[in-house]
Design a protein around this motif. Structure first.
Motif, PDB file in Angstrom:
ATOM      1  N   ALA A 220     -27.345   1.048  41.934  1.00 23.68           N
ATOM      2  CA  ALA A 220     -27.936  -0.294  41.872  1.00 23.68           C
ATOM      3  C   ALA A 220     -26.911  -1.400  42.107  1.00 23.68           C
ATOM      4  N   VAL A 221     -25.627  -1.003  42.148  1.00 22.38           N
ATOM      5  CA  VAL A 221     -24.588  -2.022  42.303  1.00 22.38           C
ATOM      6  C   VAL A 221     -24.777  -2.827  43.595  1.00 22.38           C
ATOM      7  N   PHE A 222     -25.266  -2.160  44.651  1.00 22.49           N
ATOM      8  CA  PHE A 222     -25.403  -2.862  45.931  1.00 22.49           C
ATOM      9  C   PHE A 222     -26.459  -3.958  45.847  1.00 22.49           C
ATOM     10  N   ASP A 223     -27.633  -3.625  45.298  1.00 24.51           N
ATOM     11  CA  ASP A 223     -28.676  -4.640  45.142  1.00 24.51           C
ATOM     12  C   ASP A 223     -28.220  -5.760  44.205  1.00 24.51           C
ATOM     13  N   TYR A 224     -27.495  -5.360  43.169  1.00 24.74           N
ATOM     14  CA  TYR A 224     -27.030  -6.370  42.212  1.00 24.74           C
ATOM     15  C   TYR A 224     -26.094  -7.368  42.904  1.00 24.74           C
ATOM     16  N   ILE A 225     -25.191  -6.839  43.714  1.00 30.77           N
ATOM     17  CA  ILE A 225     -24.254  -7.724  44.427  1.00 30.77           C
ATOM     18  C   ILE A 225     -25.030  -8.615  45.394  1.00 30.77           C
ATOM     19  N   ARG A 226     -26.058  -8.055  46.023  1.00 29.55           N
ATOM     20  CA  ARG A 226     -26.857  -8.857  46.955  1.00 29.55           C
ATOM     21  C   ARG A 226     -27.525 -10.043  46.265  1.00 29.55           C
ATOM     22  N   SER A 227     -27.680  -9.959  44.963  1.00 30.33           N
ATOM     23  CA  SER A 227     -28.356 -11.038  44.225  1.00 30.33           C
ATOM     24  C   SER A 227     -27.381 -12.080  43.670  1.00 30.33           C
ATOM     25  N   LEU A 228     -26.081 -11.882  43.913  1.00 28.00           N
ATOM     26  CA  LEU A 228     -25.103 -12.806  43.310  1.00 28.00           C
ATOM     27  C   LEU A 228     -25.074 -14.149  44.027  1.00 28.00           C
ATOM     28  N   ASN A 229     -24.632 -15.173  43.302  1.00 28.24           N
ATOM     29  CA  ASN A 229     -24.418 -16.509  43.865  1.00 28.24           C
ATOM     30  C   ASN A 229     -22.977 -16.934  43.611  1.00 28.24           C
ATOM     31  N   GLY A 230     -22.608 -18.036  44.218  1.00 32.39           N
ATOM     32  CA  GLY A 230     -21.324 -18.663  43.878  1.00 32.39           C
ATOM     33  C   GLY A 230     -20.139 -17.971  44.519  1.00 32.39           C
ATOM     34  N   THR A 231     -19.037 -17.910  43.767  1.00 27.72           N
ATOM     35  CA  THR A 231     -17.776 -17.410  44.303  1.00 27.72           C
ATOM     36  C   THR A 231     -17.491 -16.020  43.750  1.00 27.72           C
ATOM     37  N   ILE A 232     -17.225 -15.085  44.661  1.00 30.09           N
ATOM     38  CA  ILE A 232     -17.035 -13.684  44.267  1.00 30.09           C
ATOM     39  C   ILE A 232     -15.584 -13.283  44.503  1.00 30.09           C
ATOM     40  N   LEU A 233     -14.959 -12.761  43.469  1.00 30.50           N
ATOM     41  CA  LEU A 233     -13.577 -12.294  43.566  1.00 30.50           C
ATOM     42  C   LEU A 233     -13.565 -10.769  43.719  1.00 30.50           C
ATOM     43  N   TYR A 234     -12.707 -10.279  44.615  1.00 34.89           N
ATOM     44  CA  TYR A 234     -12.573  -8.831  44.775  1.00 34.89           C
ATOM     45  C   TYR A 234     -11.158  -8.538  45.242  1.00 34.89           C
ATOM     46  N   ASP A 235     -10.711  -7.329  44.974  1.00 37.20           N
ATOM     47  CA  ASP A 235      -9.388  -6.892  45.408  1.00 37.20           C
ATOM     48  C   ASP A 235      -9.586  -6.029  46.653  1.00 37.20           C
ATOM     49  N   GLY A 236      -9.317  -6.610  47.805  1.00 43.46           N
ATOM     50  CA  GLY A 236      -9.612  -5.953  49.079  1.00 43.46           C
ATOM     51  C   GLY A 236      -8.861  -4.658  49.305  1.00 43.46           C
ATOM     52  N   ALA A 237      -7.815  -4.398  48.521  1.00 46.39           N
ATOM     53  CA  ALA A 237      -7.088  -3.141  48.671  1.00 46.39           C
ATOM     54  C   ALA A 237      -7.793  -2.018  47.933  1.00 46.39           C
ATOM     55  N   ARG A 238      -8.692  -2.359  47.015  1.00 49.27           N
ATOM     56  CA  ARG A 238      -9.323  -1.344  46.165  1.00 49.27           C
ATOM     57  C   ARG A 238     -10.843  -1.318  46.310  1.00 49.27           C
ATOM     58  N   VAL A 239     -11.444  -2.478  46.540  1.00 47.33           N
ATOM     59  CA  VAL A 239     -12.908  -2.543  46.646  1.00 47.33           C
ATOM     60  C   VAL A 239     -13.325  -2.046  48.032  1.00 47.33           C
ATOM     61  N   ASN A 240     -14.414  -1.232  48.061  1.00 45.93           N
ATOM     62  CA  ASN A 240     -14.781  -0.665  49.357  1.00 45.93           C
ATOM     63  C   ASN A 240     -15.629  -1.623  50.189  1.00 45.93           C
ATOM     64  N   GLU A 241     -15.621  -1.375  51.478  1.00 43.57           N
ATOM     65  CA  GLU A 241     -16.268  -2.236  52.463  1.00 43.57           C
ATOM     66  C   GLU A 241     -17.776  -2.349  52.223  1.00 43.57           C
TER      67      GLU A 241
END
Lengths: 600, 600
Positions: free
Chosen positions: B247-268
């Motif tokens: 469900a993480v994908f749908d949850y992320i699709r529902s986010l607003n605002g500014t999203i922080l992620y670590d591009g070396a660890r978070v997958n595409e």
């Protein structure tokens, strides 16, 4: 015009051009460390005569950023002006670009000749910049001309390689990068590439000029008055075209194809002249990279210059020890006056002048007596310097430009009196680090910053460190500071390569008490494979080029290892052997005493 | 399906989707070092069972890139396939992306879950990429499920900080960066942040899951079967919402605002789910940075674990020395069979199992006898390992996961027979470097790569170096390898900070003869100011955490300084004092003998 009138005139021009701020950095168009006075725009506008600073002018403010070396001088020189001093060495001082971003709405004007392409691009991310020279129309009366000294060919007997060969090699580099032309504005790169030298800049035997290098042409943009008939013949012989200095802009506007430039050194005005249709490659200059790797003739020249330098320093230290403090032995100028840091500088200059092929100093001598030695960029002047007495510590950092090569050496000596134990400890930590760096062995590919801790490990154990670089690159009868290699704390991706010259100069500075720095120039050489090796790596090490004894009275022998003492004794044997032939019997005897073997 | 059938089926899907190539890397969606078998897509597709490799499939080619550790295995396992082995440790082997750029025209398909955001972006600069999972529809039969082991709360008594406190701190970090949410996919970051542990991955007590952290919510995406009632209560109590893993994908699709992620660890794939309208901040994860700085409780736990580890190693070495080579003293499995590297690994495991709070090994034990010790990533198997005799060198690199903390230790010992002089030299160079690193003192702000040469300087003088890192970060009851700090040749901008744990493990490897590595875990601590200090800097040094004696019979005393011998003796006193209480009288006597003071 007074400073206030200059600022008013500048503000009028700013209004006419719709600018909210104008920035005048202490730069020249060639990214030079030492500048011709023609380009001292910051000094002209501000009335501040320090060597480093940047002026920012807005409709209602004028600010001068400078570093801690100049706080005192700037305070005095700006006293009656409306210019506010920004102390850029202080932690809470905003960076210029951040101050502009926070305080200026609207367009910031700058002379693009005074900004490198890379710096200009960085600033552009934060403020709206306009390329415009507002100083030229204002500073007419009394502006020094661009130096018109003659340029002269620098023999391949010294340079070790002909112009033809260098041009061919650099053209190969261009072809490899599929570039049609390279724009070259760094004066030492031009001097190296064309085997020319000049007298346009203090301490640096360079010629103010630009070069555009192409596959079938090489064009030198230089004031015609600088080229006499032999020079003309030399350039003609080497198929180097000459055009007026200012013609470089039109020439660049006529280029086609792919243009290579080093954005850290080439100025923004040159970059803006490149036609839109050209492809641009911003890369470290292949000339910079090649120039740093000295050939066998350059290195042999360095060794010759080092002997001359050692002879001068031996005579100087002998004089200092045996004559300087006896009044009737002093040079005329300082007789019946106290011996000062300034008189030491003058005397050392006299001794260097005796050296064969000596041209000039390679930078302003630093003679720092006692606490003044702890001021890292200390520069005594005739009118503002300390009296030197036969007691305490003297730090002496100096160098020469010889036709054979460039020298840069620091020795710290004890002039007399009881040596404090902490002084011995400090001197010994510095010496141990200095030896550890120049005796390091390391696999090819190692960067200078990987070796930095070797020079600091002993003082670190005592909770001591220093803020300046441990080592800088050095040119061959060129800049005393050059890249791309160095030994510093911060990362530099350049690996050390055979033929690189760096300084090895750790130091310890005790405010108000003393500064201790010990500096040799050393060059990277191949190390012999050992039988025990486990790898196919090529191994490198250093050869010390600088020749001069260390003050062994300052060594705490209990901290020295056998290996370090063996190294020191062998070095002293070499110093004596190589320098004694240049000295008279008295001087040689003095040197022999200074180079006597030490034992635990 | 056979490998050939799998490749054919994949190529059919590639055609249907208009792909010119498909890449299957040996990754999982969490950038894990150790992976659950569910994600072993590369192994499934290729039939190659090594731990590291990448498959590239085109209409007419299938290639497997893997490194030198696996050349032999891949050669055997790929023998009857059409798959070509690409030897990526060889200098002339093209990088995968360069090979794709040169050989593939058209679109390259990849599963975006298996690529970090940064790697995906890098590849995209050279080839046209399409995000598509072609393995999922093919690998149905026999695909292992995602592990469904229970997760469990990890007490703040061990973690040293409550979830509430950690969440508050990380939310402050988000607020500081003006971010509304952080996407977290690294399993050790999730385990640390929520004080949970699990059994989903070998050697790493982590829970397969994602987290989205927001100012007012924290959502854990995890298979419901993993959460039993106590775990549910624990998560409820800490206001952590639970949603299904996918469900993480749908949850992320529902986010607003500014999203922080670590591009070396978070997958595409997660990145692609972020709505267009969101602002994105790609930055090193604040959790990664904080997790690396161990708190006092974590460090005390490490010290407890180290005593358990030392007890296990003491018993092991005592057994090895006194019993292992006598047949009737062997463990049942190896009785009447040769003593092998594998039986040593089993025996060491038995001794570790006796330790309080021991959970599992922290990585596969490396027991390298003689020449096998020179193979850096050597992994003996039951069926493929050397017989061990009471002579020559044994390298033993092992570690444990204890509830109290993670250990990782290497000792190299001499089993008997005459010691070659070169073995002593090698051992001593390694030991001197190992001591130099852990006794270094350095100003705050120093990076690990600045200290790297301290560990290598002695072996460098002999023309010896090694290819692996000198030190890696270590987690607390988490990954045996973690960032961001390390001690390596290459530059890493992370400065060493108080509470960081790193390994100190220089080595020397002589092909066919022996490998010598000596490893302690050490933690960064404040160093006392010395009276001699010249700076306001904060000074740092290390505290060795690992406890275990060194084999002093291998030391060439003539190379050791007094300081090094003093350090060694003091360390051995500490090893004995801290470990003896866990041992019986015989064992303690053995340890005392091993820890006896040495003299020049």
């Amino acid at each position: 015009m007074t400073v206030q009138e200059r600022l008013s005139a500048l503000r009028k021009l700013m209004r006419e051009n719709g600018l909210s701020a104008y920035v005048v950095p202490g730069n020249d168009p060639h990214a030079s460390e030492y500048m011709a006075s023609h380009w001292c725009e910051m000094q002209w506008l501000s009335g501040f005569n320090g060597e480093s600073g940047t002026m920012v002018v807005t409709p209602d403010k004028a600010l001068l950023w400078t570093d801690s070396r100049y706080y005192l001088q700037a305070g005095i020189e700006l006293k009656d002006s409306t210019i506010e001093l920004m102390r850029e060495s202080d932690i809470d001082c905003p960076k210029i670009i951040d101050w502009l971003a926070d305080n200026v709405q609207g367009i910031v004007g700058v002379n693009p000749e005074m900004f490198s392409v890379n710096d200009f691009a960085d600033w552009k991310e934060q403020v709206e910049l306009k390329s415009i020279d507002l100083i030229k129309p204002l500073w007419i009366e009394g502006r020094p001309a661009i130096p018109q000294d003659k340029l002269y060919p620098y023999s391949a007997d010294f340079a070790g390689e002909t112009v033809e060969s260098k041009l061919a090699r650099m053209r190969e580099q261009l072809a490899k990068k599929r570039a049609d032309a390279q724009i070259i504005s760094a004066l030492d790169e031009i001097a190296w590439l064309l085997n020319i030298r000049g007298n346009d800049v203090e301490y640096n035997p360079v010629v103010i000029s630009y070069v555009v290098l192409e596959a079938d042409k090489c064009t030198l943009f230089v004031d015609a008055r600088k080229v006499d008939s032999p020079a003309q013949n030399y350039l003609d012989f080497n198929n180097i075209d000459i055009q007026p200095y200012e013609a470089v802009f039109d020439y660049i506007r006529s280029l086609n194809g792919t243009i290579l430039y080093d954005g850290a050194r080439v100025n923004e005005a040159l970059f803006e002249a490149i036609p839109e249709a050209c492809k641009k490659i911003n890369t470290k200059s292949p000339i910079l990279i090649d120039k740093a790797k000295k050939n066998a003739v350059e290195l042999e020249g360095e060794r010759i210059a080092m002997r001359q330098d050692c002879a001068a320093l031996t005579r100087f230290f002998k004089w200092l020890e045996e004559e300087a403090f006896s009044n009737d032995q002093r040079p005329a100028l300082s007789r019946n006056a106290p011996l000062t840091e300034w008189s030491l500088m003058e005397k050392l200059h006299e001794f260097r002048l005796m050296g064969e092929n000596f041209v000039e100093e390679s930078f302003g001598t630093i003679a720092g007596y006692q606490g003044n030695g702890a001021i890292v960029h200390y520069a005594a002047t005739r009118d503002n310097c300390a009296e030197v007495k036969p007691q305490g510590m003297l730090l002496l950092d100096s160098g020469g430009q010889y036709l054979d090569g460039t020298t840069d050496i620091t020795r710290t000596v004890w002039l007399g009196g009881r040596i404090p134990q902490q002084a011995k400890l400090d001197y010994t930590y510095v010496l141990k680090g200095h030896i550890a760096l120049q005796t390091a062995r390391f696999p090819r590919g190692t960067r200078g910053n990987q070796l930095d801790a070797l020079a600091k490990q002993y003082m670190w154990q005592a909770g001591i460190t220093f803020g300046h670089g441990t080592g800088h690159g050095v040119g061959h009868f060129l800049g005393c500071h050059e890249g791309p290699q160095n030994v510093r704390t911060d990362n530099n991706p350049t690996a050390l390569e055979v033929g690189h010259i760096i300084s090895d100069e750790p130091g310890i500075y005790r405010t108000g008490l003393w500064g201790i720095r010990t500096e040799n120039l050393i060059t990277v050489i191949p190390a012999k494979q050992t039988k025990a090796t486990t790898t196919e790596d090529e191994w490198l090490t250093f050869e010390p080029l600088t020749l001069c004894f260390y003050d062994t009275s300052l060594i705490d022998m209990s901290l020295m290892t056998e290996d370090e003492i063996d190294w020191l004794n062998a070095y002293h044997v070499r110093v004596y052997k190589e320098t004694a032939p240049l000295l008279n019997a008295d001087e040689a005897a003095y040197l022999a005493k200074k180079c006597a073997a030490i034992e635990i």
